[in-house]
Each structure stands twice: as structure tokens, then as C-alpha cells.
Design a protein around this motif. Structure first.
Motif, mmCIF file in Angstrom:
data_model
loop_
_atom_site.group_PDB
_atom_site.id
_atom_site.type_symbol
_atom_site.label_atom_id
_atom_site.label_comp_id
_atom_site.label_asym_id
_atom_site.label_seq_id
_atom_site.Cartn_x
_atom_site.Cartn_y
_atom_site.Cartn_z
ATOM 1 N N PHE A 103 65.147 21.462 39.257
ATOM 2 C CA PHE A 103 65.127 22.734 39.093
ATOM 3 C C PHE A 103 64.009 22.702 37.543
ATOM 4 O O PHE A 103 64.089 21.444 36.410
ATOM 5 C CB PHE A 103 66.613 22.954 38.301
ATOM 6 C CG PHE A 103 66.282 23.997 37.802
ATOM 7 C CD1 PHE A 103 66.447 25.271 38.376
ATOM 8 C CD2 PHE A 103 66.929 25.143 36.123
ATOM 9 C CE1 PHE A 103 66.592 27.118 38.080
ATOM 10 C CE2 PHE A 103 66.595 25.769 36.382
ATOM 11 C CZ PHE A 103 66.663 26.880 37.048
ATOM 12 N N ILE A 104 62.946 23.734 37.756
ATOM 13 C CA ILE A 104 61.678 23.747 36.640
ATOM 14 C C ILE A 104 61.617 24.796 35.941
ATOM 15 O O ILE A 104 62.263 25.735 36.349
ATOM 16 C CB ILE A 104 60.582 23.278 37.891
ATOM 17 C CG1 ILE A 104 59.796 24.067 38.614
ATOM 18 C CG2 ILE A 104 60.349 21.479 38.111
ATOM 19 C CD1 ILE A 104 58.763 24.079 39.574
ATOM 20 N N LYS A 105 60.684 24.746 34.827
ATOM 21 C CA LYS A 105 60.635 25.849 34.814
ATOM 22 C C LYS A 105 59.162 25.785 34.396
ATOM 23 O O LYS A 105 58.577 24.871 34.354
ATOM 24 C CB LYS A 105 61.205 26.794 32.981
ATOM 25 C CG LYS A 105 60.665 27.087 32.843
ATOM 26 C CD LYS A 105 61.887 27.285 31.074
ATOM 27 C CE LYS A 105 60.982 28.248 30.223
ATOM 28 N NZ LYS A 105 62.379 28.202 28.836
ATOM 29 N N TYR A 106 57.895 26.636 34.566
ATOM 30 C CA TYR A 106 56.716 26.290 34.289
ATOM 31 C C TYR A 106 56.211 28.635 34.109
ATOM 32 O O TYR A 106 56.878 29.456 34.280
ATOM 33 C CB TYR A 106 55.703 26.248 35.849
ATOM 34 C CG TYR A 106 56.091 27.217 36.800
ATOM 35 C CD1 TYR A 106 55.258 27.733 36.739
ATOM 36 C CD2 TYR A 106 56.860 26.878 37.554
ATOM 37 C CE1 TYR A 106 55.001 28.782 38.419
ATOM 38 C CE2 TYR A 106 57.160 27.873 38.403
ATOM 39 C CZ TYR A 106 56.309 28.401 39.005
ATOM 40 O OH TYR A 106 56.565 29.219 40.175
ATOM 41 N N ASN A 107 54.833 27.926 34.037
ATOM 42 C CA ASN A 107 53.777 29.157 33.348
ATOM 43 C C ASN A 107 53.033 29.456 34.128
ATOM 44 O O ASN A 107 52.288 28.980 34.663
ATOM 45 C CB ASN A 107 53.022 29.492 31.821
ATOM 46 C CG ASN A 107 54.425 29.329 30.988
ATOM 47 O OD1 ASN A 107 55.570 29.649 30.440
ATOM 48 N ND2 ASN A 107 53.419 28.699 29.458
ATOM 49 N N PHE A 108 53.069 30.593 34.700
ATOM 50 C CA PHE A 108 51.786 31.237 35.967
ATOM 51 C C PHE A 108 51.333 32.721 35.517
ATOM 52 O O PHE A 108 51.986 33.435 34.447
ATOM 53 C CB PHE A 108 52.869 31.834 37.454
ATOM 54 C CG PHE A 108 52.033 32.406 37.732
ATOM 55 C CD1 PHE A 108 51.319 31.199 39.080
ATOM 56 C CD2 PHE A 108 51.860 33.820 38.429
ATOM 57 C CE1 PHE A 108 50.646 31.481 40.528
ATOM 58 C CE2 PHE A 108 50.995 34.376 39.458
ATOM 59 C CZ PHE A 108 50.559 33.604 40.381
ATOM 60 N N ASN A 109 49.840 32.289 35.501
ATOM 61 C CA ASN A 109 49.461 33.012 35.470
ATOM 62 C C ASN A 109 48.089 33.833 36.215
ATOM 63 O O ASN A 109 47.800 32.994 36.776
ATOM 64 C CB ASN A 109 48.427 33.080 34.415
ATOM 65 C CG ASN A 109 49.101 32.411 32.802
ATOM 66 O OD1 ASN A 109 49.629 33.761 32.229
ATOM 67 N ND2 ASN A 109 48.977 31.635 32.147
ATOM 68 N N ASN A 112 45.664 43.835 44.786
ATOM 69 C CA ASN A 112 45.982 44.755 45.734
ATOM 70 C C ASN A 112 46.764 45.811 44.611
ATOM 71 O O ASN A 112 46.820 46.591 44.720
ATOM 72 C CB ASN A 112 47.417 44.390 46.581
ATOM 73 C CG ASN A 112 47.512 44.126 47.780
ATOM 74 O OD1 ASN A 112 46.374 43.438 48.059
ATOM 75 N ND2 ASN A 112 47.870 42.785 48.160
ATOM 76 N N THR A 113 47.398 45.287 43.401
ATOM 77 C CA THR A 113 48.023 45.846 42.098
ATOM 78 C C THR A 113 46.981 45.945 41.157
ATOM 79 O O THR A 113 47.136 47.189 40.551
ATOM 80 C CB THR A 113 48.755 45.113 42.156
ATOM 81 O OG1 THR A 113 48.827 43.837 40.475
ATOM 82 C CG2 THR A 113 49.918 45.595 42.865
ATOM 83 N N LEU A 114 45.483 45.405 41.494
ATOM 84 C CA LEU A 114 44.378 45.257 40.074
ATOM 85 C C LEU A 114 45.983 44.872 38.707
ATOM 86 O O LEU A 114 45.328 45.517 37.516
ATOM 87 C CB LEU A 114 43.761 46.311 40.241
ATOM 88 C CG LEU A 114 43.626 46.965 41.079
ATOM 89 C CD1 LEU A 114 41.956 47.886 41.004
ATOM 90 C CD2 LEU A 114 42.364 45.900 41.852
ATOM 91 N N ASN A 115 46.212 44.038 39.020
ATOM 92 C CA ASN A 115 47.290 43.748 37.836
ATOM 93 C C ASN A 115 47.405 42.352 37.217
ATOM 94 O O ASN A 115 47.236 41.403 37.871
ATOM 95 C CB ASN A 115 48.939 44.140 37.779
ATOM 96 C CG ASN A 115 48.778 45.735 37.700
ATOM 97 O OD1 ASN A 115 48.131 46.701 36.955
ATOM 98 N ND2 ASN A 115 49.846 46.321 38.623
ATOM 99 N N ASP A 116 47.022 41.591 36.223
ATOM 100 C CA ASP A 116 47.408 40.688 35.218
ATOM 101 C C ASP A 116 49.199 40.342 35.751
ATOM 102 O O ASP A 116 50.183 40.838 35.640
ATOM 103 C CB ASP A 116 46.996 40.629 33.788
ATOM 104 C CG ASP A 116 45.808 40.344 34.038
ATOM 105 O OD1 ASP A 116 44.584 40.400 34.018
ATOM 106 O OD2 ASP A 116 45.140 40.833 32.406
ATOM 107 N N ILE A 117 48.804 38.828 35.859
ATOM 108 C CA ILE A 117 50.522 38.097 36.234
ATOM 109 C C ILE A 117 50.810 37.607 35.218
ATOM 110 O O ILE A 117 49.732 36.058 35.124
ATOM 111 C CB ILE A 117 50.891 38.147 37.546
ATOM 112 C CG1 ILE A 117 49.889 38.884 38.653
ATOM 113 C CG2 ILE A 117 52.198 37.202 37.690
ATOM 114 C CD1 ILE A 117 50.374 38.118 39.893
ATOM 115 N N ASN A 118 51.912 37.527 34.528
ATOM 116 C CA ASN A 118 52.207 36.639 33.322
ATOM 117 C C ASN A 118 53.390 35.797 33.204
ATOM 118 O O ASN A 118 54.187 37.170 32.299
ATOM 119 C CB ASN A 118 51.364 36.546 31.312
ATOM 120 C CG ASN A 118 49.735 37.100 32.048
ATOM 121 O OD1 ASN A 118 48.620 35.737 32.595
ATOM 122 N ND2 ASN A 118 49.896 38.361 31.991
ATOM 123 N N VAL A 119 53.436 35.450 34.175
ATOM 124 C CA VAL A 119 55.171 34.927 33.776
ATOM 125 C C VAL A 119 55.778 33.590 33.324
ATOM 126 O O VAL A 119 55.147 32.647 33.716
ATOM 127 C CB VAL A 119 56.178 35.767 35.248
ATOM 128 C CG1 VAL A 119 55.597 36.866 35.351
ATOM 129 C CG2 VAL A 119 54.812 34.851 36.355
#
Length: 160
Positions: A120-126, A131-138
């Protein structure tokens, strides 16, 4: 006669204590071997997960799939997918997502049992979705099931 009986009892007791000590030493050695093997497996599993995510950042679908078991099965977007379905999903996802970075990868839990493991892991994704022209920061949390195939750990399933 009593002296000889006591003498034989003493000899038997000494011999049994050596056998018991030898058995205890063998059990301790076996436990140590298991710990060493578990540490090797733990290191190998962590390396699989790290290189799996590095492959995302490099947008390398072949490298991503090299960590996936041929027996892979997971639910993605409400559908059960196998190895080939996951490969198609990854290739499509990589076409739609650029500027990928993965950071702060933390192992929250790792359980190993014989040739199977869960992590089980946790990480930051950017990244950036074309398609949506949006940044992804989760911040993601993921659970993986792994299996040892031909001496190598492979991802058998991915879940949330």
C-alpha cells in the motif's frame, strides 16, 4: 549398579541437551534465513514499484508493462481488465497525459507471504491532461497485489 544407572542417565541427559541445543540453533538459523529472504523480497518489491512509477514519468509503456504479470486483472473505470486491456488503457492514458512527475513515494504497508505480496503506497502525482487542458496535482493512495513469477516480482493487480 546405582552408580552405573546414574552415569548412563547423565550421559543421556548430556547427549539430549546437545540435540536440543542443535535443534534450537537450527530453528534460529531457519528464522534468520526467512528474515533475510523477506528483506530481499521487500527490497525487490519496492524496486518494482519505484521503477513502475519512474516508467510513467518517462512515458514508457513497454517499461510499465514489464512490471505487469501476464495474469494481471483489475477494475478500471468500472470494467474488469486483463493484461492486454491494461496495456491499451496505459497507452491511451499516456497519449492524453504529459509533463508527468511522481514524487514523495511512500510505502505505507507491505505484507509478504510466500510468493505473494501486497503493498500500500502513497505518492504525489503531477501532470497535464491534453483532453481537458487541466493540470493534475493529486495525492494518490494505491494498493498493489504482486506475485513472484520465475524469480521476479510482478504486479498482479492494482486497486485504490
Amino acid at each position: 549398579m546405582k552408580k552405573w544407572t546414574l552415569f548412563f542417565v547423565l550421559i543421556i541427559a548430556v547427549q539430549m541437551s546437545y540435540k536440543i541445543m542443535f535443534m534450537l540453533a537450527a530453528e534460529e538459523e531457519s528464522a534468520l534465513i526467512n528474515i533475510i529472504q523477506e528483506n530481499k523480497d521487500s527490497i525487490a518489491i519496492k524496486k518494482v514499484i519505484e521503477t513502475y512509477y519512474e516508467s510513467f514519468a518517462q512515458r514508457d509503456s513497454n517499461s510499465i508493462m514489464s512490471h505487469i504479470s501476464n495474469n494481471f486483472s483489475a477494475i478500471l473505470k468500472g470494467k474488469v481488465v486483463d493484461y492486454n486491456g491494461f496495456k491499451s488503457y496505459i497507452e491511451s492514458w499516456l497519449k492524453d497525459t504529459v509533463d508527468i512527475s511522481i514524487g514523495n513515494l511512500n510505502i505505507l504497508k507491505l505484507d509478504i507471504s510466500d510468493n505473494k505480496a501486497t503493498i500500500f503506497i502513497k505518492y504525489n502525482f503531477n501532470g497535464f491532461n491534453l483532453n481537458t487542458l487541466n493540470d493534475i496535482n493529486v495525492i494518490h493512495k494505491r494498493q498493489f497485489a504482486l506475485v513472484k513469477e520465475n524469480g521476479s516480482w510482478k504486479i498482479l493487480s492494482v486497486g485504490n
